[in-house]
Enzyme design. Structure first.
Site, PDB file in Angstrom:
ATOM      1  N   GLU A 159      19.684  -9.600 -60.865  1.00  0.00           N
ATOM      2  CA  GLU A 159      19.719  -9.942 -62.284  1.00  0.00           C
ATOM      3  C   GLU A 159      18.311 -10.359 -62.668  1.00  0.00           C
ATOM      4  O   GLU A 159      17.749 -11.265 -62.043  1.00  0.00           O
ATOM      5  CB  GLU A 159      20.706 -11.073 -62.540  1.00  0.00           C
ATOM      6  CG  GLU A 159      20.820 -11.435 -64.006  1.00  0.00           C
ATOM      7  CD  GLU A 159      21.151 -12.883 -64.213  1.00  0.00           C
ATOM      8  OE1 GLU A 159      20.376 -13.559 -64.932  1.00  0.00           O
ATOM      9  OE2 GLU A 159      22.162 -13.345 -63.657  1.00  0.00           O
ATOM     10  N   CYS A 214      19.230 -17.160 -68.484  1.00  0.00           N
ATOM     11  CA  CYS A 214      19.076 -15.711 -68.576  1.00  0.00           C
ATOM     12  C   CYS A 214      19.775 -15.151 -69.808  1.00  0.00           C
ATOM     13  O   CYS A 214      19.512 -14.012 -70.211  1.00  0.00           O
ATOM     14  CB  CYS A 214      19.617 -15.047 -67.310  1.00  0.00           C
ATOM     15  SG  CYS A 214      21.202 -15.710 -66.774  1.00  0.00           S
TER      16      CYS A 214
END
Length: 524
Positions: A264, A301
């Site tokens: 990620e 994020c």
């Protein structure tokens, strides 16, 4: 529990011999004792070989024992008490309340995967019985179940010292799949990592599991590279920068036997303020956006780094309210000096763009404190300036004023892959939303309505992933029950005697699983 500065390789406490590393208190600007011994390639070799030896015994354990192990890890983390929270606070500057919540999420993830293991659905047990009389050709007895890929390398994340670290979602889902785990601790929270690692190892010992089920490594870049390159490692879990994720992916693909890297990496998480919603709820949306942007000093994020709205009076009101709200936000301590420097560099880069206007900044702060920033530009400038598409990790966002819905759609088509996309909409915005949705579905792993993207629920339906560069593989999620799928592969058994089949596929279904039998879901 004492922090010793040692690695945990199987049962052994190992003092690294390749120099030392120290954690850092970003609030006080001080290094934290003890110094940790950095590992060597030989330490990586030992951890990986132990994991290789542990794989078959671990993956073939009864499901109930595997679930008990996950629950034992959860309890051992809770048993660390305040010492864990205090060390994590010292190493990250994150508020104690946030860390307590993150500990709860970490424990919740482990317990969720214990339930996933017990119900057995993750095995995808499928039975197509033999049809010896079938014409023109008989069919063999065919049975499918999933098994673990093999030992998994997990890299701790900087922004989640518990939930995406030593015993976070990657580790929990790998254990649930029956995969041993070798963790490389993040250098920003070494003491936190050791405490959690000792909790995991205590659970390994409590359940009398093979020692190689878990190891913790500490070290510089060479340790991480050697870990990914080791032939015993079958997959990698990573949360961090695009540069770091791609570097690991290159190593994994250059191996004699390439392996998947589930990384990620990068997302700006666009928020669309559709006209009817913006007109009806301008002030509430503006304040909610600023709260989301500055939550955790923007170090998520899923931080909303881009806002798209139609030009007009409602957008002007939104900008005014957001400017006022942002100006009142105090600067907050960022996780590391390196993250702070990168954030300031990103803000300076946006400020230097000729077609970008600085609308507001938050309150100033001291060393290692991030000052929130809000910018504005036009659709034409955004489309013509690739640098505006890059993530700035921290509490900074860019508002794009669009003259038409077509411009909004054109920007959407130019966006990279995203973890999230958010629609602020009312009933009168349905037609515009319907036009936007196909592009958002192609670009985002999660699409929200009338909320903000910060905050990820750990549950069965969650998707925390998305097309590149949000992640390296858009087919999977790193959060939620289906995160286990990253570390599994199917095996088909053809005409094997019942005594040799895994319990999930035996004719008598001793585990009582719901199975797909001749295309029909049942407990037969």
């Amino acid at each position: 529990m004492q922090i010793t500065g040692e690695m945990l390789i199987g049962r052994a406490d190992v003092r690294g011999s390749a120099g030392t590393l120290e954690a850092f208190d970003p609030t006080r600007g001080e290094r934290l004792a003890p110094a940790f011994g950095a590992g060597t390639v030989q330490d990586v070799e030992r951890a990986c070989e132990l994991a290789r030896e542990a794989f078959d015994p671990f993956r073939t354990l009864p499901l109930e024992r595997r679930a008990q192990f996950l629950e034992a890890v959860a309890q051992a983390i809770l048993d660390l008490g305040d010492a864990l929270i205090e060390r994590a606070h010292a190493e990250t500057g994150l508020p104690v309340a946030r860390l307590r919540g993150e500990r709860g999420r970490t424990v919740g993830q482990l317990r969720l995967f214990a339930r996933v293991v017990r119900d057995g659905h993750f095995l995808d047990a499928t039975v197509d019985p033999a049809q010896p009389a079938r014409e023109p050709m008989p069919r063999s007895d065919l049975r499918l179940a999933k098994i673990g890929l093999g030992p998994v390398a997990v890299f701790g994340a900087s922004n989640f010292p518990l939930a995406f670290s030593v015993a976070g979602g990657d580790t929990a889902s790998a254990f649930a799949a029956g995969c041993p785990v070798v963790v490389k601790a993040h250098s920003a929270h070494l003491g936190t990592s050791e405490l959690v690692a000792r909790a995991v190892r205590s659970a390994v010992q409590q359940l009398d599991l093979p020692e190689g089920v878990f190891s913790l490594l500490v070290g510089e870049r060479a340790v991480g590279e050697a870990l990914v390159a080791h032939p015993a490692i079958a997959a990698v879990g990573f949360t961090g920068s695009r540069t770091g994720g791609l570097a690991l992916q290159r190593i994994a693909q250059a191996r004699a036997v390439p392996i998947p890297v589930y990384a990620e990496m990068s997302s700006i998480n666009p928020v669309y303020l559709l006209p009817e919603a913006l007109a009806a709820r301008t002030d509430a949306i503006a304040r909610g956006f600023v709260d989301s942007l500055t939550m955790g000093v923007g170090q998520f994020c899923t931080n909303p780094g881009l806002v798209l709205a139609m030009s007009g009076a409602s957008l002007e009101r939104f900008c005014a309210v957001a400017t006022e709200a942002l100006g009142a936000k105090a600067a907050g301590t960022m996780l590391t000096p390196g993250i702070h420097r990168a954030y300031d560099t990103g803000v300076a880069r946006l400020s230097g763009e000729s077609e970008v206007t600085l609308l507001a900044k938050g309150q100033t702060g001291g060393a290692c404190q991030g000052q929130a920033a809000l910018f504005r530009t036009t659709a034409a400038a955004f489309l013509a300036t690739p640098a505006l598409h890059d993530e700035v990790f921290g509490p900074a966002s860019v508002i794009i004023a669009c003259d038409t819905v077509d411009e909004m759609i054109a920007i959407t088509e130019r966006l990279e892959g995203q973890l999230t996309a958010t629609l602020q909409l009312d009933a009168g915005d349905t037609a515009i939303a319907r036009r936007l949705l196909p592009g958002l579905e192609r670009r985002a792993g999660r699409i929200l309505a009338n909320g903000f993207p910060t905050g990820v629920e750990v549950c069965h339906a969650m998707v925390h992933g998305g097309p590149f560069p949000a992640t390296s593989n858009a087919m999977f999620t790193s959060v939620g029950a289906s995160a286990i799928d990253r570390f599994l592969r199917p095996v088909c058994y053809q005409d094997l005697p019942d005594t040799l089949l895994p319990d999930a596929l035996k004719e008598g279904n001793p585990l009582g699983l719901w199975r797909l039998r001749d295309g029909v879901r049942s407990q037969a």
